[in-house]
Motif scaffolding. Structure first.
Motif, PDB file in Angstrom:
ATOM      1  N   ALA A 226      41.999  28.160 -61.507  1.00  0.00           N
ATOM      2  CA  ALA A 226      42.129  29.332 -61.936  1.00  0.00           C
ATOM      3  C   ALA A 226      41.435  30.411 -60.952  1.00  0.00           C
ATOM      4  N   ASN A 227      41.411  30.963 -62.035  1.00  0.00           N
ATOM      5  CA  ASN A 227      40.413  32.100 -61.387  1.00  0.00           C
ATOM      6  C   ASN A 227      39.671  33.382 -62.595  1.00  0.00           C
ATOM      7  N   SER A 228      38.915  34.225 -61.794  1.00  0.00           N
ATOM      8  CA  SER A 228      38.171  34.609 -62.825  1.00  0.00           C
ATOM      9  C   SER A 228      39.197  36.505 -63.453  1.00  0.00           C
ATOM     10  N   ARG A 229      40.291  36.299 -62.882  1.00  0.00           N
ATOM     11  CA  ARG A 229      41.302  36.794 -63.392  1.00  0.00           C
ATOM     12  C   ARG A 229      42.245  36.793 -64.454  1.00  0.00           C
ATOM     13  N   GLY A 230      42.566  35.302 -64.613  1.00  0.00           N
ATOM     14  CA  GLY A 230      43.502  34.899 -65.476  1.00  0.00           C
ATOM     15  C   GLY A 230      44.629  34.466 -64.745  1.00  0.00           C
TER      16      GLY A 230
ATOM     17  N   LEU B  18      35.403  23.454 -57.305  1.00  0.00           N
ATOM     18  CA  LEU B  18      34.397  24.825 -56.938  1.00  0.00           C
ATOM     19  C   LEU B  18      34.486  25.663 -55.909  1.00  0.00           C
ATOM     20  N   ALA B  19      35.435  25.992 -55.930  1.00  0.00           N
ATOM     21  CA  ALA B  19      35.453  27.197 -54.925  1.00  0.00           C
ATOM     22  C   ALA B  19      35.438  28.419 -54.528  1.00  0.00           C
ATOM     23  N   ILE B  20      34.434  28.481 -55.328  1.00  0.00           N
ATOM     24  CA  ILE B  20      34.006  29.897 -55.749  1.00  0.00           C
ATOM     25  C   ILE B  20      32.610  30.888 -54.417  1.00  0.00           C
ATOM     26  N   PRO B  21      32.178  31.983 -54.811  1.00  0.00           N
ATOM     27  CA  PRO B  21      30.660  32.242 -54.934  1.00  0.00           C
ATOM     28  C   PRO B  21      29.804  31.412 -55.622  1.00  0.00           C
TER      29      PRO B  21
ATOM     30  N   ASP C 221      32.061  20.280 -54.496  1.00  0.00           N
ATOM     31  CA  ASP C 221      31.161  21.578 -54.321  1.00  0.00           C
ATOM     32  C   ASP C 221      31.538  21.743 -53.265  1.00  0.00           C
ATOM     33  N   ALA C 222      32.631  22.897 -52.829  1.00  0.00           N
ATOM     34  CA  ALA C 222      33.353  23.097 -51.662  1.00  0.00           C
ATOM     35  C   ALA C 222      31.912  24.892 -51.425  1.00  0.00           C
ATOM     36  N   THR C 223      31.035  24.927 -52.519  1.00  0.00           N
ATOM     37  CA  THR C 223      30.404  26.078 -51.940  1.00  0.00           C
ATOM     38  C   THR C 223      29.819  26.227 -50.960  1.00  0.00           C
ATOM     39  N   ASN C 224      29.657  27.336 -50.428  1.00  0.00           N
ATOM     40  CA  ASN C 224      28.125  27.880 -49.025  1.00  0.00           C
ATOM     41  C   ASN C 224      27.041  28.703 -49.695  1.00  0.00           C
ATOM     42  N   ALA C 225      25.820  28.598 -49.690  1.00  0.00           N
ATOM     43  CA  ALA C 225      24.499  28.752 -49.991  1.00  0.00           C
ATOM     44  C   ALA C 225      24.483  30.374 -49.155  1.00  0.00           C
TER      45      ALA C 225
ATOM     46  N   PHE D 152      34.922  19.596 -47.647  1.00  0.00           N
ATOM     47  CA  PHE D 152      35.379  21.058 -48.306  1.00  0.00           C
ATOM     48  C   PHE D 152      34.861  22.124 -47.966  1.00  0.00           C
ATOM     49  N   ASN D 153      33.868  22.056 -47.477  1.00  0.00           N
ATOM     50  CA  ASN D 153      32.937  23.646 -47.568  1.00  0.00           C
ATOM     51  C   ASN D 153      32.887  23.883 -45.643  1.00  0.00           C
ATOM     52  N   THR D 154      32.854  22.835 -44.743  1.00  0.00           N
ATOM     53  CA  THR D 154      32.930  23.028 -43.742  1.00  0.00           C
ATOM     54  C   THR D 154      33.188  23.936 -42.593  1.00  0.00           C
ATOM     55  N   LEU D 155      34.162  23.608 -43.123  1.00  0.00           N
ATOM     56  CA  LEU D 155      35.491  24.359 -42.327  1.00  0.00           C
ATOM     57  C   LEU D 155      35.951  25.858 -42.319  1.00  0.00           C
ATOM     58  N   PRO D 156      36.195  27.240 -41.685  1.00  0.00           N
ATOM     59  CA  PRO D 156      36.410  28.419 -42.466  1.00  0.00           C
ATOM     60  C   PRO D 156      37.665  28.190 -42.932  1.00  0.00           C
ATOM     61  N   ALA D 157      37.854  28.548 -43.216  1.00  0.00           N
ATOM     62  CA  ALA D 157      39.176  28.576 -44.502  1.00  0.00           C
ATOM     63  C   ALA D 157      40.990  28.221 -43.429  1.00  0.00           C
ATOM     64  N   ALA D 158      40.487  29.017 -42.391  1.00  0.00           N
ATOM     65  CA  ALA D 158      41.791  29.205 -42.483  1.00  0.00           C
ATOM     66  C   ALA D 158      42.217  27.707 -41.690  1.00  0.00           C
TER      67      ALA D 158
ATOM     68  N   GLY E 272      38.456  28.738 -58.256  1.00  0.00           N
ATOM     69  CA  GLY E 272      38.701  29.905 -57.028  1.00  0.00           C
ATOM     70  C   GLY E 272      40.142  29.314 -56.769  1.00  0.00           C
ATOM     71  N   SER E 273      40.428  30.958 -56.755  1.00  0.00           N
ATOM     72  CA  SER E 273      42.454  30.903 -55.484  1.00  0.00           C
ATOM     73  C   SER E 273      42.396  32.270 -54.610  1.00  0.00           C
ATOM     74  N   GLY E 274      40.603  31.893 -54.355  1.00  0.00           N
ATOM     75  CA  GLY E 274      40.399  32.508 -53.012  1.00  0.00           C
ATOM     76  C   GLY E 274      40.882  31.571 -51.378  1.00  0.00           C
ATOM     77  N   ALA E 275      39.978  32.060 -50.488  1.00  0.00           N
ATOM     78  CA  ALA E 275      40.393  31.576 -48.997  1.00  0.00           C
ATOM     79  C   ALA E 275      40.198  29.687 -49.904  1.00  0.00           C
ATOM     80  N   ILE E 276      39.239  29.483 -49.919  1.00  0.00           N
ATOM     81  CA  ILE E 276      38.853  27.830 -49.537  1.00  0.00           C
ATOM     82  C   ILE E 276      39.966  27.480 -50.749  1.00  0.00           C
ATOM     83  N   GLY E 277      39.916  28.360 -52.646  1.00  0.00           N
ATOM     84  CA  GLY E 277      40.746  27.395 -53.312  1.00  0.00           C
ATOM     85  C   GLY E 277      42.196  27.385 -52.860  1.00  0.00           C
TER      86      GLY E 277
ATOM     87  N   HIS F 125      26.812  32.073 -56.089  1.00  0.00           N
ATOM     88  CA  HIS F 125      25.864  32.625 -56.934  1.00  0.00           C
ATOM     89  C   HIS F 125      27.042  32.687 -57.808  1.00  0.00           C
ATOM     90  N   ALA F 126      28.210  32.597 -58.374  1.00  0.00           N
ATOM     91  CA  ALA F 126      29.403  32.028 -59.104  1.00  0.00           C
ATOM     92  C   ALA F 126      29.863  31.425 -60.423  1.00  0.00           C
ATOM     93  N   VAL F 127      28.739  29.890 -59.589  1.00  0.00           N
ATOM     94  CA  VAL F 127      28.826  28.721 -60.044  1.00  0.00           C
ATOM     95  C   VAL F 127      28.407  28.840 -61.788  1.00  0.00           C
TER      96      VAL F 127
HETATM   97  N1  LIG Z   1      35.797  31.195 -46.493  1.00  0.00           N
HETATM   98  C1  LIG Z   1      36.013  31.006 -45.759  1.00  0.00           C
HETATM   99  O1  LIG Z   1      36.455  30.549 -44.253  1.00  0.00           O
HETATM  100  C2  LIG Z   1      34.810  29.373 -46.593  1.00  0.00           C
HETATM  101  C3  LIG Z   1      34.315  28.457 -45.864  1.00  0.00           C
HETATM  102  C4  LIG Z   1      34.028  27.417 -45.496  1.00  0.00           C
HETATM  103  C5  LIG Z   1      33.143  27.802 -46.947  1.00  0.00           C
HETATM  104  N2  LIG Z   1      33.500  28.439 -48.300  1.00  0.00           N
HETATM  105  C6  LIG Z   1      32.971  28.443 -48.809  1.00  0.00           C
HETATM  106  O2  LIG Z   1      33.716  28.664 -49.952  1.00  0.00           O
HETATM  107  C7  LIG Z   1      33.414  29.412 -51.685  1.00  0.00           C
HETATM  108  C8  LIG Z   1      34.625  30.503 -51.519  1.00  0.00           C
HETATM  109  O3  LIG Z   1      35.250  30.960 -50.742  1.00  0.00           O
HETATM  110  P1  LIG Z   1      36.315  32.123 -50.104  1.00  0.00           P
HETATM  111  O4  LIG Z   1      35.946  32.499 -48.836  1.00  0.00           O
HETATM  112  O5  LIG Z   1      37.120  31.561 -50.774  1.00  0.00           O
HETATM  113  O6  LIG Z   1      35.909  33.271 -51.841  1.00  0.00           O
HETATM  114  P2  LIG Z   1      37.023  34.824 -52.213  1.00  0.00           P
HETATM  115  O7  LIG Z   1      38.431  33.943 -50.932  1.00  0.00           O
HETATM  116  O8  LIG Z   1      36.248  35.359 -52.540  1.00  0.00           O
HETATM  117  O9  LIG Z   1      37.553  33.683 -53.366  1.00  0.00           O
HETATM  118  C9  LIG Z   1      36.764  33.316 -54.546  1.00  0.00           C
HETATM  119  C10 LIG Z   1      37.117  33.100 -55.652  1.00  0.00           C
HETATM  120  O10 LIG Z   1      36.428  32.912 -56.739  1.00  0.00           O
HETATM  121  C11 LIG Z   1      36.728  33.558 -57.935  1.00  0.00           C
HETATM  122  N3  LIG Z   1      35.924  33.825 -58.461  1.00  0.00           N
HETATM  123  C12 LIG Z   1      34.225  34.421 -58.541  1.00  0.00           C
HETATM  124  N4  LIG Z   1      33.986  34.125 -59.520  1.00  0.00           N
HETATM  125  C13 LIG Z   1      34.233  33.305 -60.801  1.00  0.00           C
HETATM  126  C14 LIG Z   1      34.308  33.001 -62.155  1.00  0.00           C
HETATM  127  N5  LIG Z   1      33.095  33.447 -62.396  1.00  0.00           N
HETATM  128  N6  LIG Z   1      35.541  32.842 -63.014  1.00  0.00           N
HETATM  129  C15 LIG Z   1      35.989  31.719 -61.845  1.00  0.00           C
HETATM  130  N7  LIG Z   1      36.364  32.090 -60.931  1.00  0.00           N
HETATM  131  C16 LIG Z   1      36.186  32.646 -60.294  1.00  0.00           C
HETATM  132  C17 LIG Z   1      37.728  34.457 -57.886  1.00  0.00           C
HETATM  133  O11 LIG Z   1      38.353  34.811 -58.440  1.00  0.00           O
HETATM  134  P3  LIG Z   1      39.247  36.197 -58.490  1.00  0.00           P
HETATM  135  O12 LIG Z   1      40.325  36.095 -57.728  1.00  0.00           O
HETATM  136  O13 LIG Z   1      39.613  36.277 -60.289  1.00  0.00           O
HETATM  137  O14 LIG Z   1      38.718  37.347 -57.941  1.00  0.00           O
HETATM  138  C18 LIG Z   1      38.529  34.118 -56.236  1.00  0.00           C
HETATM  139  O15 LIG Z   1      39.699  33.614 -57.174  1.00  0.00           O
HETATM  140  C19 LIG Z   1      32.680  30.289 -51.225  1.00  0.00           C
HETATM  141  O16 LIG Z   1      31.292  29.318 -51.951  1.00  0.00           O
HETATM  142  C20 LIG Z   1      31.936  30.339 -49.177  1.00  0.00           C
HETATM  143  O17 LIG Z   1      30.723  30.117 -49.304  1.00  0.00           O
HETATM  144  C21 LIG Z   1      34.001  29.507 -48.124  1.00  0.00           C
END
Ligand SMILES: NC(=O)c1ccc[n+]([C@@H]2O[C@H](COP(=O)([O-])OP(=O)(O)OC[C@H]3O[C@@H](n4cnc5c(N)ncnc54)[C@H](OP(=O)(O)O)[C@@H]3O)[C@@H](O)[C@H]2O)c1
Length: 198
Positions: A29-33, A64-67, A88-92, A125-131, A7-12, A69-71
């Protein structure tokens, strides 16, 4: 010890920021390579190693910094975990209502643990907003607290030590059915931005 973040989004990206600050190599790593991780690596520097998911899954510690449902689809190529650590940094979360998913009363990380059998799951790593997670953990003169829960005390300590190396203050809460419940989405410790002083 080798580290990877799926996961390379907000939390990754937030977690990767701290690896770069601490001068620790981490595969991301992420889903797009790997090519799509290049901008993050360019921003954070050479400690960030773009990777394919199947390679990232080989690390000693896999975040695990991914949704939630994606785990399951993300870990399909993990092979044998052999006691390696999954953080496990995910939130359900249910969308679009943004409420806790109905898991029949089970801690979300226990469900994650069933998805990665043979690993040692640590919830962190799951309890704080990403910023906030991305920002300097020493910004107010103390150290920002990160909670740690898991059913394997040795793995909890390994991640607590890593959290300290990344500049935070770890607070180990206990097993997934205890601490894990307190730090999962919708529970008391979520969004608590605490600092430890002294
Ligand atoms: N955002 C927050 O403030 C926050 C706070 C605490 C916890 N969380 C939890 O942290 C997790 C990630 O949230 P986020 O906000 O970082 O989400 P996000 O910004 O949408 O990033 C999600 C990342 O997951 C990757 N991904 C999705 N499906 C995948 C797969 N099958 N294989 C590999 N990579 C995959 C995506 O890949 P692509 O880049 O290729 O799309 C993306 O890099 C979630 O469970 C969320 O509930 C988030």
């Amino acid at each position: 010890m080798t580290y990877a973040i799926i996961g390379s989004g907000a939390i990754g990206s937030a977690i990767a920021t701290h690896f770069a600050r601490a001068a620790l190599d981490v595969h991301v790593a992420n889903s797009r390579g790997p090519a799509t991780i290049a901008p993050l690596a360019a921003r954070l520097g050479g400690y960030i190693k773009p990777a394919a998911v199947e390679d990232a899954l080989k690390a000693d510690v896999v975040f695990l910094a991914i949704p939630f449902h994606a785990v399951l689809p993300a870990v399909l190529d993990a092979g044998d975990w052999n006691g390696r650590i999954v953080v496990d940094a995910t939130n359900a979360i249910e969308f679009p209502s943004f409420k806790p998913l109905d898991l029949g009363g089970r801690p979300s990380s226990q469900l994650i643990a069933e998805t990665v059998p043979g690993s040692r799951v640590v919830k962190a790593f799951n309890t704080l907003p990403a910023a906030i997670l991305a920002s300097d953990p020493r910004s107010d003169g103390g150290r920002r607290v990160l909670f740690v829960s898991g059913d394997h005390a040795d793995a909890n300590q390994t991640i607590a030590a890593l959290i300290a190396d990344l500049g935070f203050s770890p607070l180990v809460l206990g097993a997934l059915h205890e601490g894990g419940r307190l730090q999962q989405f919708g529970a008391a410790l979520v969004a608590q931005n605490l600092s430890r002083h002294g």
